[in-house]
Design an enzyme around this catalytic site. Structure first.
Site, PDB file in Angstrom:
ATOM      1  N   GLN A  16       0.806  -1.147   0.144  1.00  0.00           N
ATOM      2  CA  GLN A  16      -0.039   0.004   0.155  1.00  0.00           C
ATOM      3  C   GLN A  16       0.735   1.317  -0.077  1.00  0.00           C
ATOM      4  O   GLN A  16       0.409   2.394  -0.432  1.00  0.00           O
ATOM      5  CB  GLN A  16      -0.959   0.000   1.159  1.00  0.00           C
ATOM      6  CG  GLN A  16      -2.098  -1.079   1.162  1.00  0.00           C
ATOM      7  CD  GLN A  16      -2.872  -1.102   2.348  1.00  0.00           C
ATOM      8  OE1 GLN A  16      -2.432  -1.816   3.286  1.00  0.00           O
ATOM      9  NE2 GLN A  16      -4.145  -0.402   2.376  1.00  0.00           N
ATOM     10  N   ARG A  73       3.321  -0.135  13.096  1.00  0.00           N
ATOM     11  CA  ARG A  73       3.099  -1.299  12.504  1.00  0.00           C
ATOM     12  C   ARG A  73       3.485  -1.087  10.983  1.00  0.00           C
ATOM     13  O   ARG A  73       2.896  -0.148  10.232  1.00  0.00           O
ATOM     14  CB  ARG A  73       1.955  -1.699  12.651  1.00  0.00           C
ATOM     15  CG  ARG A  73       1.690  -3.078  12.243  1.00  0.00           C
ATOM     16  CD  ARG A  73       0.327  -3.474  12.383  1.00  0.00           C
ATOM     17  NE  ARG A  73      -0.041  -4.729  11.821  1.00  0.00           N
ATOM     18  CZ  ARG A  73      -1.237  -5.267  11.233  1.00  0.00           C
ATOM     19  NH1 ARG A  73      -2.083  -4.441  11.173  1.00  0.00           N
ATOM     20  NH2 ARG A  73      -1.423  -6.176  10.409  1.00  0.00           N
ATOM     21  N   HIS A 118       1.058  -9.261   4.586  1.00  0.00           N
ATOM     22  CA  HIS A 118      -0.089  -8.415   4.343  1.00  0.00           C
ATOM     23  C   HIS A 118      -0.704  -8.469   2.986  1.00  0.00           C
ATOM     24  O   HIS A 118      -0.409  -7.391   2.317  1.00  0.00           O
ATOM     25  CB  HIS A 118       0.231  -6.888   4.912  1.00  0.00           C
ATOM     26  CG  HIS A 118      -0.850  -6.102   5.291  1.00  0.00           C
ATOM     27  ND1 HIS A 118      -1.088  -5.409   6.410  1.00  0.00           N
ATOM     28  CD2 HIS A 118      -2.101  -5.802   4.434  1.00  0.00           C
ATOM     29  CE1 HIS A 118      -2.090  -4.899   6.598  1.00  0.00           C
ATOM     30  NE2 HIS A 118      -2.819  -4.899   5.461  1.00  0.00           N
ATOM     31  N   ASN A 162      -1.634 -11.101   8.154  1.00  0.00           N
ATOM     32  CA  ASN A 162      -2.953 -10.048   8.646  1.00  0.00           C
ATOM     33  C   ASN A 162      -4.150 -10.498   8.029  1.00  0.00           C
ATOM     34  O   ASN A 162      -4.079 -10.759   6.631  1.00  0.00           O
ATOM     35  CB  ASN A 162      -2.428  -8.670   7.991  1.00  0.00           C
ATOM     36  CG  ASN A 162      -3.495  -7.661   8.187  1.00  0.00           C
ATOM     37  OD1 ASN A 162      -3.602  -6.945   9.257  1.00  0.00           O
ATOM     38  ND2 ASN A 162      -4.292  -7.122   7.041  1.00  0.00           N
ATOM     39  N   GLU A 163      -5.188 -10.432   8.799  1.00  0.00           N
ATOM     40  CA  GLU A 163      -6.582 -10.640   8.124  1.00  0.00           C
ATOM     41  C   GLU A 163      -6.842 -11.793   7.366  1.00  0.00           C
ATOM     42  O   GLU A 163      -7.203 -11.658   6.246  1.00  0.00           O
ATOM     43  CB  GLU A 163      -6.947  -9.284   7.483  1.00  0.00           C
ATOM     44  CG  GLU A 163      -7.082  -8.282   8.325  1.00  0.00           C
ATOM     45  CD  GLU A 163      -7.857  -7.103   7.872  1.00  0.00           C
ATOM     46  OE1 GLU A 163      -7.954  -5.888   8.764  1.00  0.00           O
ATOM     47  OE2 GLU A 163      -8.075  -6.816   6.704  1.00  0.00           O
ATOM     48  N   ASN A 304      -8.155  -6.089  14.223  1.00  0.00           N
ATOM     49  CA  ASN A 304      -8.501  -5.101  13.264  1.00  0.00           C
ATOM     50  C   ASN A 304     -10.003  -4.976  13.574  1.00  0.00           C
ATOM     51  O   ASN A 304     -10.621  -5.809  13.155  1.00  0.00           O
ATOM     52  CB  ASN A 304      -8.017  -5.333  12.186  1.00  0.00           C
ATOM     53  CG  ASN A 304      -6.394  -5.415  11.798  1.00  0.00           C
ATOM     54  OD1 ASN A 304      -5.820  -5.309  12.842  1.00  0.00           O
ATOM     55  ND2 ASN A 304      -6.339  -5.761  10.811  1.00  0.00           N
ATOM     56  N   TYR A 306     -13.315  -2.128  12.442  1.00  0.00           N
ATOM     57  CA  TYR A 306     -13.621  -1.051  11.705  1.00  0.00           C
ATOM     58  C   TYR A 306     -15.126  -0.561  12.043  1.00  0.00           C
ATOM     59  O   TYR A 306     -15.599   0.438  12.125  1.00  0.00           O
ATOM     60  CB  TYR A 306     -13.448  -1.134  10.299  1.00  0.00           C
ATOM     61  CG  TYR A 306     -11.891  -0.853   9.974  1.00  0.00           C
ATOM     62  CD1 TYR A 306     -11.322   0.394   9.937  1.00  0.00           C
ATOM     63  CD2 TYR A 306     -11.218  -2.118   9.831  1.00  0.00           C
ATOM     64  CE1 TYR A 306     -10.053   0.479   9.376  1.00  0.00           C
ATOM     65  CE2 TYR A 306      -9.696  -2.042   9.748  1.00  0.00           C
ATOM     66  CZ  TYR A 306      -9.244  -0.825   9.366  1.00  0.00           C
ATOM     67  OH  TYR A 306      -7.913  -0.458   9.221  1.00  0.00           O
ATOM     68  N   GLU A 372      -5.523  -2.353  14.216  1.00  0.00           N
ATOM     69  CA  GLU A 372      -5.746  -1.343  12.952  1.00  0.00           C
ATOM     70  C   GLU A 372      -7.257  -0.886  13.601  1.00  0.00           C
ATOM     71  O   GLU A 372      -8.320  -1.610  14.083  1.00  0.00           O
ATOM     72  CB  GLU A 372      -6.291  -2.126  11.518  1.00  0.00           C
ATOM     73  CG  GLU A 372      -4.867  -2.487  10.857  1.00  0.00           C
ATOM     74  CD  GLU A 372      -5.298  -2.840   9.549  1.00  0.00           C
ATOM     75  OE1 GLU A 372      -6.328  -2.647   8.822  1.00  0.00           O
ATOM     76  OE2 GLU A 372      -4.605  -3.733   8.797  1.00  0.00           O
ATOM     77  N   TRP A 416      -5.161   3.298  11.748  1.00  0.00           N
ATOM     78  CA  TRP A 416      -4.844   3.016  10.327  1.00  0.00           C
ATOM     79  C   TRP A 416      -5.481   4.146   9.804  1.00  0.00           C
ATOM     80  O   TRP A 416      -6.818   4.561   9.784  1.00  0.00           O
ATOM     81  CB  TRP A 416      -5.753   1.648   9.958  1.00  0.00           C
ATOM     82  CG  TRP A 416      -5.572   1.279   8.497  1.00  0.00           C
ATOM     83  CD1 TRP A 416      -6.146   1.799   7.422  1.00  0.00           C
ATOM     84  CD2 TRP A 416      -4.259   0.825   7.973  1.00  0.00           C
ATOM     85  NE1 TRP A 416      -5.606   1.446   6.408  1.00  0.00           N
ATOM     86  CE2 TRP A 416      -4.382   0.578   6.506  1.00  0.00           C
ATOM     87  CE3 TRP A 416      -3.399  -0.043   8.630  1.00  0.00           C
ATOM     88  CZ2 TRP A 416      -3.149  -0.071   5.892  1.00  0.00           C
ATOM     89  CZ3 TRP A 416      -2.372  -0.821   7.910  1.00  0.00           C
ATOM     90  CH2 TRP A 416      -2.551  -0.535   6.585  1.00  0.00           C
ATOM     91  N   GLU A 423      -5.586   1.813  -1.429  1.00  0.00           N
ATOM     92  CA  GLU A 423      -6.526   1.242  -0.606  1.00  0.00           C
ATOM     93  C   GLU A 423      -7.214   0.006  -1.322  1.00  0.00           C
ATOM     94  O   GLU A 423      -8.384  -0.014  -1.501  1.00  0.00           O
ATOM     95  CB  GLU A 423      -7.454   2.099   0.016  1.00  0.00           C
ATOM     96  CG  GLU A 423      -8.434   1.511   1.158  1.00  0.00           C
ATOM     97  CD  GLU A 423      -7.752   1.046   2.233  1.00  0.00           C
ATOM     98  OE1 GLU A 423      -8.327   0.005   2.733  1.00  0.00           O
ATOM     99  OE2 GLU A 423      -6.855   1.537   2.603  1.00  0.00           O
ATOM    100  N   TRP A 424      -6.369  -1.027  -1.766  1.00  0.00           N
ATOM    101  CA  TRP A 424      -6.657  -2.025  -2.431  1.00  0.00           C
ATOM    102  C   TRP A 424      -7.683  -1.803  -3.465  1.00  0.00           C
ATOM    103  O   TRP A 424      -7.217  -1.056  -4.604  1.00  0.00           O
ATOM    104  CB  TRP A 424      -7.176  -3.118  -1.404  1.00  0.00           C
ATOM    105  CG  TRP A 424      -6.140  -3.355  -0.091  1.00  0.00           C
ATOM    106  CD1 TRP A 424      -6.488  -3.059   0.986  1.00  0.00           C
ATOM    107  CD2 TRP A 424      -5.040  -3.953  -0.171  1.00  0.00           C
ATOM    108  NE1 TRP A 424      -5.203  -3.162   1.827  1.00  0.00           N
ATOM    109  CE2 TRP A 424      -4.411  -3.837   1.084  1.00  0.00           C
ATOM    110  CE3 TRP A 424      -3.984  -4.427  -1.210  1.00  0.00           C
ATOM    111  CZ2 TRP A 424      -3.134  -4.220   1.461  1.00  0.00           C
ATOM    112  CZ3 TRP A 424      -2.939  -4.963  -0.846  1.00  0.00           C
ATOM    113  CH2 TRP A 424      -2.391  -4.630   0.460  1.00  0.00           C
TER     114      TRP A 424
END
Length: 468
Positions: A16, A73, A118, A162-163, A304, A306, A372, A416, A423-424
């Site tokens: 990213q 991180r 990630h 990650n995730e 993480n 949101y 996050e 984050w 952003e992907w």
């Protein structure tokens, strides 16, 4: 309100921010491949340059210092270190880059939290089956051991993966993340299983070989919304919310923290749907006694978070295999929740407190790092981002309540993100940064948002041990 040794951080990920997608011997990753295919990413954008942190690391470090972070991180690019994914060829220029990042952080009294994976699998390994291949676990373990050996004398907080939920579902079921597979109802469970196997192998390698000298801690970062029943007096809604938690957080947390196996309500639901649609084999793999034990392979809980959802039964895909039908949980937004930027991101700070309490009660009261948490901005740039300021203030207050009123052992909070980045699938259209990055400027200038200034004030207040 927060202990003096509380970790105040911000996070980023290699693909990213780094750019330099083929610089100095780096190999291609699945996100390089994915972004270079038409129609995959907003505006046909990609991370070829991104924030150009590969060349502008010193600018990132200035941002970190301006915020007064105690922790940062970051993730390592597997393909930058090992271009073909294996230790047969080590890219020493990549090693030097991350050595400099880590050494510079420590020189500024900032502790690195390093993520090994990630989302950016080396393309050479994807060509061999990627996360669907059982052999990926051993390859990941070799990569992890290389990183522990190379950087572990200075890195004391590690995240293996990650995730895994996002990587499995969005990458192998929905096809909206790399590698872009849409093998519904099967591939995500297989990929998730091999990620857990890979994590466990790496944790055991660290525990037996590196921990005695390096004395660090290793976990994996799990994402979850907070799910609550649409009608708390309706037993079907209550059951749907429990299933949603099992299929999101429990999928990966239950094997690591509770039983060494998947949640029973998850397996039961998948098997029932398989039987209904006359699919013979079990789609959720079983852990083998030949693999290292999965139970107990986390030294802390990395979360993480949101947003939150109200849940009721439904949301399936008709008479076809898919995770949504297995889960049988339709997620809806409460109309009272404000939306920030992207449509899925409802602002629900109290959901984090509830999720933290759930983690304490369900997963044996672990140490928790919130790895996050953030607030997005779309459309017109707002440097004076008042809503995001309020979000951070409200959310950190909920974390304080979780610590003091609910007894949750929260050890750190990572916003984050440090700066706007790629952003992907949303490309550069969604901005999560504490610093704005001007992607139209050749110098990729970083400018602090008001929320960054306010976060810095919060950190300074609690680092100095001031009372509430």
């Amino acid at each position: 309100m927060f202990p003096r040794d509380f970790a105040w951080g911000a996070g980023t990920a290699a693909y990213q921010i780094e750019g330099g997608w083929q610089a100095d011997g780096k190999g291609p990753s699945i996100w390089d491949t994915f972004c270079h295919e038409n129609g995959r990413v907003f505006g046909e954008q990609n991370g070829d340059v991104a924030c150009n942190s590969y060349e502008l690391w010193e600018k990132d470090l200035e941002c970190i210092q301006q915020l007064g972070l105690t922790h940062y991180r970051l993730s390592l690019s597997w393909a930058r270190l090992l271009p073909d994914g294996t230790t047969r060829h080590v890219n020493q220029t990549g090693v030097q880059y991350y050595n400099k990042v880590i050494d510079d952080l420590l020189a500024c009294d900032v502790s690195p939290m390093v993520t090994l994976y990630h989302f950016d699998l080396p393309q050479t390994l994807q060509d061999q089956g990627g996360w669907k291949s059982p052999g990926i676990a051993t390859l990941f373990d070799s990569y992890a051991k290389f990183c522990f050996q190379t950087f572990g004398d200075r890195v004391k907080l590690w995240i293996t993966i990650n995730e895994p939920h996002v990587c499995a579902k969005l990458g192998h079921e929905d096809g909206i993340h790399a590698p872009g597979l849409k093998e519904k109802g099967t591939a995500a469970y297989l990929a998730g299983h091999n990620m857990l196997r890979a994590h466990a192998m790496a944790w055991h390698s660290y525990n037996s070989v590196y921990r005695p000298q390096q004395k660090g801690a290793v976990s994996l970062a799990l994402n979850s919304d907070w799910f609550e029943p649409s009608d708390r007096h309706c037993s079907e809604d209550v059951a749907a919310a429990e299933r949603d938690l099992a299929f999101t957080l429990g999928w990966f947390a239950w094997p690591v923290f509770v039983t060494g196996d998947y949640p029973e309500i998850m397996r039961t639901a998948i098997d029932a749907q398989s039987e209904k649609l006359r699919y013979g084999a079990s789609r959720l793999p079983s852990f083998s006694s030949d693999d290292p034990a999965i139970l107990g392979t986390a030294d802390f809980f990395a979360l993480n978070y949101y947003t939150s959802r109200k849940v009721k039964p439904g949301g399936g895909c008709g008479e076809t295999l898919c995770i949504k039908s297995d889960r049988d949980a339709e997620e809806v937004l409460d109309s009272s929740w404000p939306i920030c930027g992207v449509s899925w991101l409802a602002v629900v700070p109290y959901g984090l407190r509830k999720l933290l309490k759930y983690i304490k009660d369900t997963f044996n009261n672990p140490e928790v790092y919130i790895t996050e948490n953030g607030f997005s901005q779309v459309g017109q740039l707002q440097i004076e981002d008042v809503q995001r300021c309020e979000f951070y203030k409200d959310t950190i207050m909920e974390v304080a309540k979780a610590i003091h009123q609910d007894g949750v052992n929260v050890r750190g909070y990572f916003a984050w993100s440090l700066m706007d980045n790629f952003e992907w699938a949303d490309g550069f259209s969604v901005r999560f940064g504490l610093f704005h990055v001007d992607f139209c400027d050749a110098k990729l200038r970083r400018t602090i948002y008001r929320s960054g200034r306010e976060y810095a004030k919060i950190i300074a207040k609690y680092k100095s041990g001031q009372p509430r």
